[in-house]
Design an enzyme around this catalytic site. Structure first.
Site, PDB file in Angstrom:
ATOM      1  N   GLY A  95     -10.509  -0.265  -4.461  1.00 30.23           N
ATOM      2  CA  GLY A  95      -9.665  -0.874  -3.619  1.00 30.23           C
ATOM      3  C   GLY A  95      -9.818  -2.354  -3.537  1.00 30.23           C
ATOM      4  N   GLY A  96     -10.676  -2.692  -2.427  1.00 31.92           N
ATOM      5  CA  GLY A  96     -10.951  -4.004  -2.031  1.00 31.92           C
ATOM      6  C   GLY A  96     -11.566  -4.809  -2.902  1.00 31.92           C
ATOM      7  CG  ASN A 145      -5.019   1.349  -5.540  1.00 35.41           C
ATOM      8  OD1 ASN A 145      -3.899   0.781  -5.603  1.00 35.41           O
ATOM      9  ND2 ASN A 145      -5.029   2.424  -4.505  1.00 35.41           N
ATOM     10  CD1 TRP A 146      -5.834  -4.706  -8.182  1.00 37.51           C
ATOM     11  CD2 TRP A 146      -3.824  -6.204  -8.783  1.00 37.51           C
ATOM     12  NE1 TRP A 146      -5.855  -5.617  -9.153  1.00 37.51           N
ATOM     13  CE2 TRP A 146      -5.006  -6.469  -9.491  1.00 37.51           C
ATOM     14  CE3 TRP A 146      -2.742  -6.496  -8.984  1.00 37.51           C
ATOM     15  CZ2 TRP A 146      -4.917  -7.413 -10.826  1.00 37.51           C
ATOM     16  CZ3 TRP A 146      -2.701  -7.417 -10.016  1.00 37.51           C
ATOM     17  CH2 TRP A 146      -3.547  -7.912 -10.872  1.00 37.51           C
ATOM     18  CD  GLU A 182      -4.186   3.152   1.128  1.00 35.27           C
ATOM     19  OE1 GLU A 182      -3.438   2.703   0.415  1.00 35.27           O
ATOM     20  OE2 GLU A 182      -5.508   3.067   1.399  1.00 35.27           O
ATOM     21  CD  GLU A 236      -9.184   6.622  -3.939  1.00 32.60           C
ATOM     22  OE1 GLU A 236      -9.622   5.454  -4.442  1.00 32.60           O
ATOM     23  OE2 GLU A 236      -8.422   6.608  -3.337  1.00 32.60           O
TER      24      GLU A 236
HETATM   25  P1  13P Z   1     -11.610   0.646  -1.050  1.00 35.11           P
HETATM   26  O1  13P Z   1     -12.553   0.574  -2.354  1.00 35.11           O
HETATM   27  O2  13P Z   1     -10.914  -0.328  -0.458  1.00 35.11           O
HETATM   28  O3  13P Z   1     -12.217   1.436  -0.095  1.00 35.11           O
HETATM   29  O4  13P Z   1     -10.177   1.603  -1.538  1.00 35.11           O
HETATM   30  C1  13P Z   1     -10.557   2.753  -2.187  1.00 35.11           C
HETATM   31  C2  13P Z   1      -9.117   3.088  -2.668  1.00 35.11           C
HETATM   32  O5  13P Z   1      -8.294   3.535  -1.870  1.00 35.11           O
HETATM   33  C3  13P Z   1      -8.865   2.904  -4.085  1.00 35.11           C
HETATM   34  O6  13P Z   1      -7.464   3.675  -4.461  1.00 35.11           O
END
Ligand code: 13P
Length: 257
Positions: free
Chosen positions: A241-242, A14-15, A106, A175
């Site tokens: 994510g990151g 997930n960019w 988010e 998540e």
């Molecule tokens: P991170 O891997 O940056 O914690 O983000 C997770 C995320 O929200 C993927 O949708």
């Protein structure tokens, strides 16, 4: 759960609101090269990336001939109409999307998306031939007050009520909000506990299909913790994510899948 019933492993990047044409091109090239180099080493897990809307055409162009699927991070719940600034499922389908993330925390927290809206988006995605990746998760305050199961249970029930047995055509992602972008990962045991609870909720209604539901974990998944998380019986992959923005990290996570 028997091995036979287990769904395929899936790792999705997930960019979020990151990237640009040049950056994406370099990232995708490195990912494709890395995947190609490892091909044949062992059965690869399914891989997908979800970019901001403007780059879906780029993903389609670059990934069409590859094994990597792609998708978007949000969609409107209506088929079409006067919804300025919104994007429909059919538009995502035009760009070859296989997946669309719905109900990311988010979006729930920053854009006021309710569980009912998330359920409507998931339904619309399925009707339009896309696979919704439905996200659920509790905040730190909710976890600390012992409300994890009631919160994620309510989020899942809204989707279950709307989709019925079609829930098994979705991907579900747990998540925990407190683990997203914070570097704090849920321990494999914490994650497994919630995953088992979520699968159990589906099983209460659709016992035969629950075992095949693809359940991803997301929240600070890194190369160093992915294998341990993915080894848990009810964790079928990750929503990243990151680490999905760094080709080597993403590839290492895929290799753990
Ligand atoms: P991170 O891997 O940056 O914690 O983000 C997770 C995320 O929200 C993927 O949708």
């Amino acid at each position: 759960m028997t091995q036979r019933e287990k769904p395929a492993r899936l790792v999705v990047g997930n960019w979020k609101m990151h990237g640009g044409l040049a950056e994406n091109a370099a990232l995708l090239q490195d990912i494709l090269a890395g995947l190609q180099a490892k091909q044949g080493a062992r059965p690869a897990c399914l891989v997908a990336v979800c970019s901001p809307y403007p780059y879906l055409g780029q993903l389609q162009q670059v990934l069409s001939e590859s094994t990597v699927a792609w998708g978007a991070q949000n969609v409107n719940e209506h088929e079409r109409g006067a919804f300025t600034g919104e994007v429909s499922v059919d538009m995502l389908a035009d760009f070859g999307c296989r997946y669309v993330i719905v109900g990311h925390s988010e979006r729930r927290a920053l854009f006021g998306e309710t569980s009912e809206l998330v359920a409507a988006k998931a339904e619309r995605a399925l009707e339009g031939g896309l696979i919704p990746i439905v996200c659920v998760g509790e905040t730190l305050a909710e976890r600390e007050s012992g409300r994890t199961e009631s919160v994620v249970g309510e989020q899942l029930r809204a989707v279950l009520d709307r989709l019925g047995p079609k829930i098994t055509n979705t991907v579900l992602a747990y998540e925990p909000v407190w683990a997203i972008g914070t570097g704090k990962t849920a321990s494999p045991e914490q994650a497994q506990e919630v995953h088992a609870f979520l699968r159990g909720l589906v099983a209460q209604r659709y016992i035969d299909q629950a075992a095949g539901l693809q359940l991803l974990y997301g929240g600070s998944v890194k190369p160093g913790n992915a294998a341990e998380l993915f080894a848990k019986p009810d964790i079928n992959g990750g929503l990243i994510g990151g680490a999905a923005l760094v080709a080597k990290d993403f590839l290492d996570i895929v290799a753990a899948g």
